[in-house]
Design a protein around this motif. Structure first.
Motif, PDB file in Angstrom:
ATOM      1  N   GLY A   1      75.518   8.902 -65.352  1.00 27.06           N
ATOM      2  CA  GLY A   1      76.441   9.367 -64.316  1.00 27.06           C
ATOM      3  C   GLY A   1      76.599  10.866 -64.423  1.00 27.06           C
ATOM      4  O   GLY A   1      76.144  11.478 -65.392  1.00 27.06           O
ATOM      5  N   THR A   2      77.220  11.449 -63.405  1.00 30.05           N
ATOM      6  CA  THR A   2      77.355  12.901 -63.397  1.00 30.05           C
ATOM      7  C   THR A   2      78.803  13.345 -63.552  1.00 30.05           C
ATOM      8  O   THR A   2      79.076  14.504 -63.808  1.00 30.05           O
ATOM      9  N   GLY A   3      79.702  12.418 -63.344  1.00 30.26           N
ATOM     10  CA  GLY A   3      81.121  12.797 -63.396  1.00 30.26           C
ATOM     11  C   GLY A   3      81.557  13.462 -62.092  1.00 30.26           C
ATOM     12  O   GLY A   3      82.643  14.023 -62.007  1.00 30.26           O
TER      13      GLY A   3
ATOM     14  N   GLY B   1      80.913  11.758 -58.954  1.00 35.18           N
ATOM     15  CA  GLY B   1      81.012  10.727 -57.910  1.00 35.18           C
ATOM     16  C   GLY B   1      82.432  10.598 -57.360  1.00 35.18           C
ATOM     17  O   GLY B   1      82.640  10.641 -56.141  1.00 35.18           O
ATOM     18  N   LEU B   2      83.415  10.465 -58.241  1.00 32.44           N
ATOM     19  CA  LEU B   2      84.789  10.254 -57.767  1.00 32.44           C
ATOM     20  C   LEU B   2      85.377  11.524 -57.154  1.00 32.44           C
ATOM     21  O   LEU B   2      86.207  11.456 -56.251  1.00 32.44           O
TER      22      LEU B   2
ATOM     23  N   THR C   1      78.964   7.079 -70.941  1.00 36.17           N
ATOM     24  CA  THR C   1      78.489   7.219 -69.565  1.00 36.17           C
ATOM     25  C   THR C   1      77.086   7.816 -69.522  1.00 36.17           C
ATOM     26  O   THR C   1      76.361   7.600 -68.558  1.00 36.17           O
TER      27      THR C   1
ATOM     28  N   ASP D   1      86.323  -4.518 -59.994  1.00 31.36           N
ATOM     29  CA  ASP D   1      85.286  -4.966 -60.937  1.00 31.36           C
ATOM     30  C   ASP D   1      85.936  -5.601 -62.157  1.00 31.36           C
ATOM     31  O   ASP D   1      87.167  -5.606 -62.281  1.00 31.36           O
TER      32      ASP D   1
ATOM     33  N   PHE E   1      92.877   8.921 -69.528  1.00 30.97           N
ATOM     34  CA  PHE E   1      91.897   9.488 -68.609  1.00 30.97           C
ATOM     35  C   PHE E   1      92.366   9.445 -67.150  1.00 30.97           C
ATOM     36  O   PHE E   1      91.793  10.092 -66.271  1.00 30.97           O
TER      37      PHE E   1
ATOM     38  N   LYS F   1      77.998  -0.372 -62.208  1.00 30.07           N
ATOM     39  CA  LYS F   1      77.599   0.214 -63.496  1.00 30.07           C
ATOM     40  C   LYS F   1      78.517  -0.228 -64.627  1.00 30.07           C
ATOM     41  O   LYS F   1      78.086  -0.482 -65.740  1.00 30.07           O
ATOM     42  N   TYR F   2      79.824  -0.296 -64.323  1.00 26.25           N
ATOM     43  CA  TYR F   2      80.774  -0.594 -65.398  1.00 26.25           C
ATOM     44  C   TYR F   2      81.099  -2.084 -65.524  1.00 26.25           C
ATOM     45  O   TYR F   2      81.922  -2.471 -66.337  1.00 26.25           O
TER      46      TYR F   2
ATOM     47  N   ALA G   1      84.376  14.821 -64.713  1.00 21.87           N
ATOM     48  CA  ALA G   1      85.268  14.062 -65.598  1.00 21.87           C
ATOM     49  C   ALA G   1      84.632  12.711 -65.922  1.00 21.87           C
ATOM     50  O   ALA G   1      84.240  11.971 -65.026  1.00 21.87           O
ATOM     51  N   GLN G   2      84.521  12.434 -67.211  1.00 24.21           N
ATOM     52  CA  GLN G   2      83.999  11.138 -67.646  1.00 24.21           C
ATOM     53  C   GLN G   2      84.870  10.656 -68.795  1.00 24.21           C
ATOM     54  O   GLN G   2      85.205  11.429 -69.688  1.00 24.21           O
ATOM     55  N   ALA G   3      85.222   9.371 -68.761  1.00 24.50           N
ATOM     56  CA  ALA G   3      86.131   8.848 -69.780  1.00 24.50           C
ATOM     57  C   ALA G   3      85.524   9.007 -71.166  1.00 24.50           C
ATOM     58  O   ALA G   3      86.129   9.531 -72.080  1.00 24.50           O
TER      59      ALA G   3
ATOM     60  N   ASN H   1      79.694   2.685 -59.107  1.00 26.87           N
ATOM     61  CA  ASN H   1      80.526   2.750 -60.316  1.00 26.87           C
ATOM     62  C   ASN H   1      80.928   1.347 -60.750  1.00 26.87           C
ATOM     63  O   ASN H   1      80.818   0.984 -61.927  1.00 26.87           O
TER      64      ASN H   1
END
Ligand code: ADP
Length: 721
Positions: A542-544, A546-547, A537, A512, A521, A487-488, A530-532, A484
């Protein structure tokens, strides 16, 4: 509306009470004032009377003095004319009385007052008159009547007497004027006092009337409040009694005070049997009293708004069990602390959840194999394995490849989270050196970081720092957080990894320089899918999930995950994990099972085919608890943690053979029966240490259940509750 009414009533009655008290105090003060004024009137009257009496006395004394002088004159004249000594008697008598009366007169008045001066003149005149009369009498006695008459004839005596009369008149006039002035002043004072008394009485009347009014209003408001309170109580009681959830009001020790109809139905006890008993008697396995009290105590100390949810197996009146979800909230009433427990039967919901996650798992599992091969083939194609492709085709294949990879990731994540939530993932916590773990995680993510042009910077970690966690799961957590962060991150950005001890926890932080987490969010970030900004994304890929996986793993490892972020200035995720200083019981899937009763059997089933796992579990449904384990490795971990009454093994599995577990089972469990349930036809040599063998193609599930039952017979009944 109801709440507003209820709130307004105590408020207005409080106002009325204050007003009533003020009016009461005013009435008392006015009554005291009127009393004092009345006393003043009485005092004024008696003072006036005393003063008038004094004035009269003075007046009388002056008159007596004059009359004595008159008697002196009369006695003197009678003796001069007749020469008879009996005329001297009244003279002497009056002359004796004159002295004391003069002293009295002088005492009455102050010497320098006008009256004092007049009295002094009068006394002097009186004494002169007395002396004159004595002279006349002495001359009559010595020289005869004619000489004495000659002295009288000169008129001295008459003049003295006339002047004495005038002065006495002046004193008497003064006395009269003084008495009049007193009476006048007094009547003025008295009128003023009467006026004040009348005003005070009017005020008293008004205050008493207001007091009466506010008393009546208070009585009305109390009546209204009582009516509203009783309405509200009836309403609450109707809601309480008719709620579909079971409700119980507990006292501060957890003893049941009130229950509703739904609670009677849920546990099958009439309320008379429940009320007054400890809530623990509703548990299939009642907690210890001290644990229950400690739980309530913790609830009471926590924020009252955060009700606590608990899942437990309840026992009904008929002895059967019911899965219950109960939410307990502290309630502070006037008579102290209480708890409201709202319970519901969660059997159905849990069944549905189980079905749902099994369905998701099955679908995902079935999709994973074909998808993996699609992604692999597309990868080969785009890598030129089938020769060079025309540009347009290569672009399309590239898109298909990256999307199929995304799908594979999604499915892997879904399977991961489902496995974790259903407790199928066994955690093997061990002592992990932090420095080595982080170095490994950085190494594993270097390639991904390179692809994104992002640098990874691992700060030095002390060699002796270690924590308690499952190494594979920790790698999954660190990889999710690192990927993450990478990626960000902006191109050429740096991701920093640090770790240090914080009390009994080891904190790992990954920072980061990316866009940060938007404020709106923050509360949803650990939720599933959940994705902002899903459009953004999607580009990042991403899949939402990971976290959500990170949170699940960290929490089940006894840790916490959190983050600090300033939008536009990057994000830092922290994980805090137990260290050897905070060693606690490892969290494992089976650890959380609820044993429905002592009689119930625990069976370990090791099988890598999910369908067979499910079928076997349902075949034993109601007879035993089946712990389904999809790999030999997980089975091994479970065997180290739990006792089993029987073990069912598959022989050929992806990560080994069930037969490899036989020595371990014998070592750990001794006589525990082992049954092979396998597709492979195995020879007698391999059957050593095994109590039964069933070949899948030739045996039914009923055979399996019967075999296990038979093996257990005599030792332990495979009986239902
Ligand atoms: P995903 O697979 O979409 O990354 P995650 O559960 O890992 O799913 O993350 C959920 C969302 O949280 C992401 O879509 C992103 O919006 C936000 N997020 C996670 N990590 C970061 C980060 N380091 N910086 C900014 N946003 C992040």
């Amino acid at each position: 509306m109801v709440r507003r009414l209820l709130q307004s009533v105590p408020g207005s009655s409080r106002n009325l009470r204050t007003k009533g008290m003020l009016l009461g105090v005013a009435c008392i003060l006015l009554i005291i004032l009127i009393g004092i004024l009345q006393l003043q009137v009485v005092w004024g009257e008696s003072r006036l009377l005393a003063q008038v009496q004094e004035s009269n006395a003075r007046h009388r004394t002056v008159a007596s003095y004059l009359s004595l002088l008159q008697d002196v004159e009369t006695g003197q004249r009678g003796y001069v004319v007749t020469g008879k000594p009996e005329f001297l008697q009244p003279f002497e008598h009056s002359a004796r009385l004159i002295g004391p009366i003069e002293a009295e007169l002088v005492d009455f008045y102050k010497p320098h007052s006008p009256e004092g001066r007049d009295v002094a003149i009068l006394v002097r005149l009186g004494q002169a008159k007395l002396a004159f009369s004595r002279l006349v009498i002495a001359r009559r006695q010595s020289a005869g009547e004619e000489d004495a008459a000659a002295i009288i004839g000169r008129g001295e005596g008459k003049r003295l007497m006339d002047r004495a009369r005038i002065v006495a008149g002046t004193v008497e006039r003064h006395e009269r004027e003084h008495a009049n002035a007193l009476a006048f002043d007094h009547s003025g004072d008295r009128q003023r006092l009467q006026l004040v008394i009348v005003v005070a009485e009017l005020l008293l009347l008004a205050a008493a009337a207001s007091l009466l009014g506010s008393l009546l209003a208070s009585i009305r408001s109390i009546d209204r409040a009582r009516d509203e309170a009783s309405d509200s109580a009836r309403r609450q009681s109707a809601i309480f009694e008719n709620a579909s959830d079971a409700m119980m009001l507990l006292d501060h020790r957890g003893d049941i005070e009130t229950v509703n109809v739904a609670a009677e139905q849920l546990f099958g006890h009439p309320r008379t049997e429940i009320i007054g008993r400890s809530n623990r008697f509703l548990f299939a396995q009642p907690p210890r009293e001290e644990d229950s009290l400690a739980y309530l105590d913790r609830l009471a100390r926590e924020d009252a708004r955060t009700a606590a949810t608990q899942n437990f197996a309840g026992r009904r009146a008929n002895g059967s069990f019911v899965e219950v979800e109960v939410v307990t909230t502290p309630v502070r009433l006037n008579d102290g602390l209480h708890f409201l427990a709202v319970a519901r039967d969660s059997t159905e919901r849990r069944k549905v959840e189980r079905l749902k996650s099994e369905f998701v798992a099955t679908v995902s599992h079935e999709l994973r194999t074909p998808l993996t091969s699609i992604a692999g083939s597309l990868g080969l194609l785009s890598g030129g394995a089938a020769g060079a492709l025309p540009d347009k085709a290569a672009r399309l294949i590239g898109i298909a490849h990256s999307n199929s990879q995304r799908l594979v990731r999604l499915i892997n994540d879904i399977l991961d989270i489902e496995k974790m939530e259903s407790g199928k993932v066994v955690f093997e916590p061990q002592l992990l050196p932090v420095a080595a773990l982080l170095a490994q995680a950085v190494q594993a993510n270097l390639g991904f970081a390179d692809q994104h042009g992002v640098g990874l910077l691992l700060a030095e970690v002390a060699d002796n720092e270690s924590m308690i966690a499952d190494p594979d799961r920790m790698m999954q957590v660190l990889t999710n957080l690192l990927s993450n962060a990478i990626k960000y991150s902006p191109k050429n950005g740096t991701v920093r990894i640090t770790s240090h001890r914080e009390g009994v926890r080891q904190r790992i932080s990954i920072s980061d320089e990316g866009p940060g987490i938007p404020d709106e969010f923050r509360t949803r970030i650990f939720g599933k899918f959940a994705q902002a900004d899903s459009t953004d994304t999607r580009l990042i890929g991403g899949t939402g999930l990971g976290l959500a996986i990170v949170k699940e793993i960290v929490e089940r490892s006894g840790g916490l995950v959190s983050f600090d972020s300033t939008p536009g200035q990057g994000t830092t995720f922290h994980i805090d994990l137990p260290t050897p200083f905070a060693l606690r019981r490892p969290v494992a899937a089976g650890d959380q099972r609820v044993r429905a009763g002592d009689k119930r059997c625990q069976i370990l089933h090791v099988e890598d085919d999910a369908d067979t796992l499910r079928l076997v579990a349902s075949a034993f449904d109601g007879l035993a608890d089946v712990h389904s384990t999809p790999s030999a490795q997980e089975a091994q971990a479970s065997l180290y943690r739990f006792h089993y009454d029987a073990v069912i093994l598959d022989v050929t599995m992806r990560d080994g053979s069930g037969l490899d577990l036989v020595p371990l089972i014998s070592e750990l469990e001794g006589e525990t029966p082992i049954v092979l349930f396998t597709a492979a036809d195995i020879g007698p040599a391999t059957r050593a240490g095994v109590d039964g063998v069933l070949i899948k193609s030739r045996s039914t599930l009923a055979d399996l259940v019967a075999t296990v039952e038979q093996l257990l017979h005599g030792e332990r009944e495979l009986a239902a509750e």
